[in-house]
Design an enzyme around this catalytic site. Structure first.
Site, PDB file in Angstrom:
ATOM      1  N   LYS A   1       0.889  -1.223  -0.001  1.00 35.88           N
ATOM      2  CA  LYS A   1      -0.095  -0.086   0.014  1.00 35.88           C
ATOM      3  C   LYS A   1       0.873   1.310  -0.067  1.00 35.88           C
ATOM      4  CE  LYS A   1      -2.160  -0.836   3.749  1.00 35.88           C
ATOM      5  NZ  LYS A   1      -1.768  -0.418   4.744  1.00 35.88           N
TER       6      LYS A   1
ATOM      7  N   ARG B   1     -10.051   0.962   8.500  1.00 39.35           N
ATOM      8  CA  ARG B   1      -9.503  -0.258   8.508  1.00 39.35           C
ATOM      9  C   ARG B   1     -10.597  -1.238   9.463  1.00 39.35           C
ATOM     10  NH1 ARG B   1      -3.775   0.934   8.775  1.00 39.35           N
ATOM     11  NH2 ARG B   1      -2.477  -0.886   9.289  1.00 39.35           N
TER      12      ARG B   1
ATOM     13  N   ARG C   1      11.515  -6.939   6.089  1.00 40.95           N
ATOM     14  CA  ARG C   1      11.292  -5.255   5.782  1.00 40.95           C
ATOM     15  C   ARG C   1      12.403  -4.645   6.736  1.00 40.95           C
ATOM     16  NH1 ARG C   1       5.569  -2.395   5.188  1.00 40.95           N
ATOM     17  NH2 ARG C   1       5.290  -2.852   7.366  1.00 40.95           N
TER      18      ARG C   1
ATOM     19  N   ARG D   1      10.864  -2.540  12.019  1.00 40.21           N
ATOM     20  CA  ARG D   1       9.950  -1.804  12.813  1.00 40.21           C
ATOM     21  C   ARG D   1       9.370  -2.609  13.868  1.00 40.21           C
ATOM     22  NH1 ARG D   1       5.262   0.317   8.431  1.00 40.21           N
ATOM     23  NH2 ARG D   1       4.012  -0.826  10.035  1.00 40.21           N
TER      24      ARG D   1
ATOM     25  N   ARG E   1      -1.178  -8.781  13.287  1.00 37.36           N
ATOM     26  CA  ARG E   1      -1.685  -7.805  12.493  1.00 37.36           C
ATOM     27  C   ARG E   1      -2.311  -8.392  11.445  1.00 37.36           C
ATOM     28  NH1 ARG E   1       3.770  -5.141  10.696  1.00 37.36           N
ATOM     29  NH2 ARG E   1       2.548  -3.535   9.617  1.00 37.36           N
TER      30      ARG E   1
HETATM   31  P1  AMP Z   1       0.593   0.738   9.095  1.00 36.42           P
HETATM   32  O1  AMP Z   1       1.854   1.431   8.590  1.00 36.42           O
HETATM   33  O2  AMP Z   1      -0.583   1.221   8.125  1.00 36.42           O
HETATM   34  O3  AMP Z   1       0.840  -0.717   8.893  1.00 36.42           O
HETATM   35  O4  AMP Z   1      -0.027   1.261  10.513  1.00 36.42           O
HETATM   36  C1  AMP Z   1       0.828   0.879  11.641  1.00 36.42           C
HETATM   37  C2  AMP Z   1       0.109   0.681  12.901  1.00 36.42           C
HETATM   38  O5  AMP Z   1      -0.629   1.871  13.062  1.00 36.42           O
HETATM   39  C3  AMP Z   1      -1.091  -0.439  12.858  1.00 36.42           C
HETATM   40  O6  AMP Z   1      -0.716  -1.808  12.946  1.00 36.42           O
HETATM   41  C4  AMP Z   1      -2.117   0.236  13.605  1.00 36.42           C
HETATM   42  O7  AMP Z   1      -1.668  -0.027  15.309  1.00 36.42           O
HETATM   43  C5  AMP Z   1      -2.113   1.688  13.548  1.00 36.42           C
HETATM   44  N1  AMP Z   1      -2.926   2.309  12.560  1.00 36.42           N
HETATM   45  C6  AMP Z   1      -2.729   2.861  11.391  1.00 36.42           C
HETATM   46  N2  AMP Z   1      -3.923   3.079  10.792  1.00 36.42           N
HETATM   47  C7  AMP Z   1      -4.846   2.798  11.712  1.00 36.42           C
HETATM   48  C8  AMP Z   1      -6.304   2.980  11.547  1.00 36.42           C
HETATM   49  N3  AMP Z   1      -6.952   3.140  10.544  1.00 36.42           N
HETATM   50  N4  AMP Z   1      -7.008   2.532  12.895  1.00 36.42           N
HETATM   51  C9  AMP Z   1      -6.441   1.873  13.930  1.00 36.42           C
HETATM   52  N5  AMP Z   1      -4.948   1.833  13.965  1.00 36.42           N
HETATM   53  C10 AMP Z   1      -4.295   2.254  12.881  1.00 36.42           C
END
Ligand code: AMP
Length: 212
Positions: A13, A87, A124, A157, A168
């Site tokens: 993404k 999400r 990653r 990360r 996740r």
């Molecule tokens: P990402 O970089 O999109 O994988 O997001 C990393 C982390 O941020 C996720 O595993 C969640 O803990 C939090 N996060 C990001 N976007 C959301 C969302 N829309 N709702 C809830 N938590 C989020």
């Protein structure tokens, strides 16, 4: 206008959102990046979100709405790529309340098998400074552990560690399917296979967006 980009962690993404921003002039809004900025800056939101994010769980919908309200502009001419939001179904419904000013044009789903996602996520590495992403096997940096772009150290990360990855992916599967169904019912759902080169996937996305 909003384009919702949905994909499991590791589906690519972020890469596609970057390409869309770079080549199509859309603005990328990544809720994960916005949260990581808060964590890095040590804000109240960051302190609340840090442990939850490290475990791979979802930060509360209220926190996300506050972020969205700050980051999502009201410029009618602008196209925003939403990376990482909504999400879950509650977030999709929250977003629909802002749609009078900022309608969702399409929901692009980058679809990748779980087995491939685990391989991608566990290898990653990201630059701790500029955020550029590498992969130990498929896209290694020129010097191991060092960012090609800015020379800073690459890190894993915390949520890319093995114990968080499966949480996740489970969280994604459970929460995101209703989001896809919701946009399918509204006639906005577009599935794209997330396997292939970033350039080829990008072309496919542009193709479906042009047709929508
Ligand atoms: P990402 O970089 O999109 O994988 O997001 C990393 C982390 O941020 C996720 O595993 C969640 O803990 C939090 N996060 C990001 N976007 C959301 C969302 N829309 N709702 C809830 N938590 C989020």
């Amino acid at each position: 206008m909003i384009i919702v980009l949905v994909g499991a962690p590791g589906a690519g993404k972020g890469t596609q959102a970057d390409l869309l921003a770079e080549k199509s002039g859309f603005r990328k809004l990544s809720t994960g990046d916005a949260l990581r900025k808060h964590v890095k800056a040590g804000t109240a939101v960051g302190k609340q979100a840090e442990a939850i994010m490290a475990k791979g769980e979802l930060v509360s919908d209220d926190v996300l709405l506050a972020i969205l309200e700050v980051e999502l502009g009201t410029d009618a001419k602008e196209t925003v790529i939403l990376d990482g939001y909504p999400r879950n179904l509650a977030q999709a419904k929250t977003l629909s309340k802002i749609e009078a000013k900022n309608p969702v044009k399409a929901c692009v789903h980058l679809d990748v098998d779980r087995k491939d996602l685990i391989t991608r996520l566990s290898g990653r590495r990201v630059c701790g400074s500029c955020g550029t992403s590498f992969h130990v096997v498929s896209a290694p940096s020129k010097v191991a552990g060092i960012c090609d772009k800015c020379g800073s150290k690459l890190v894993q990360r915390p949520d890319d560690e093995e114990k968080s990855i499966s949480v996740r992916l489970d969280v994604y599967d459970k929460n995101t399917q209703p989001v896809l169904d919701y946009y399918r019912d509204r006639g906005l759902y577009k599935r794209i296979s997330g396997l292939g080169s970033p350039g080829a996937i990008f072309k496919e996305i542009i193709g479906v967006l042009g047709a929508s």
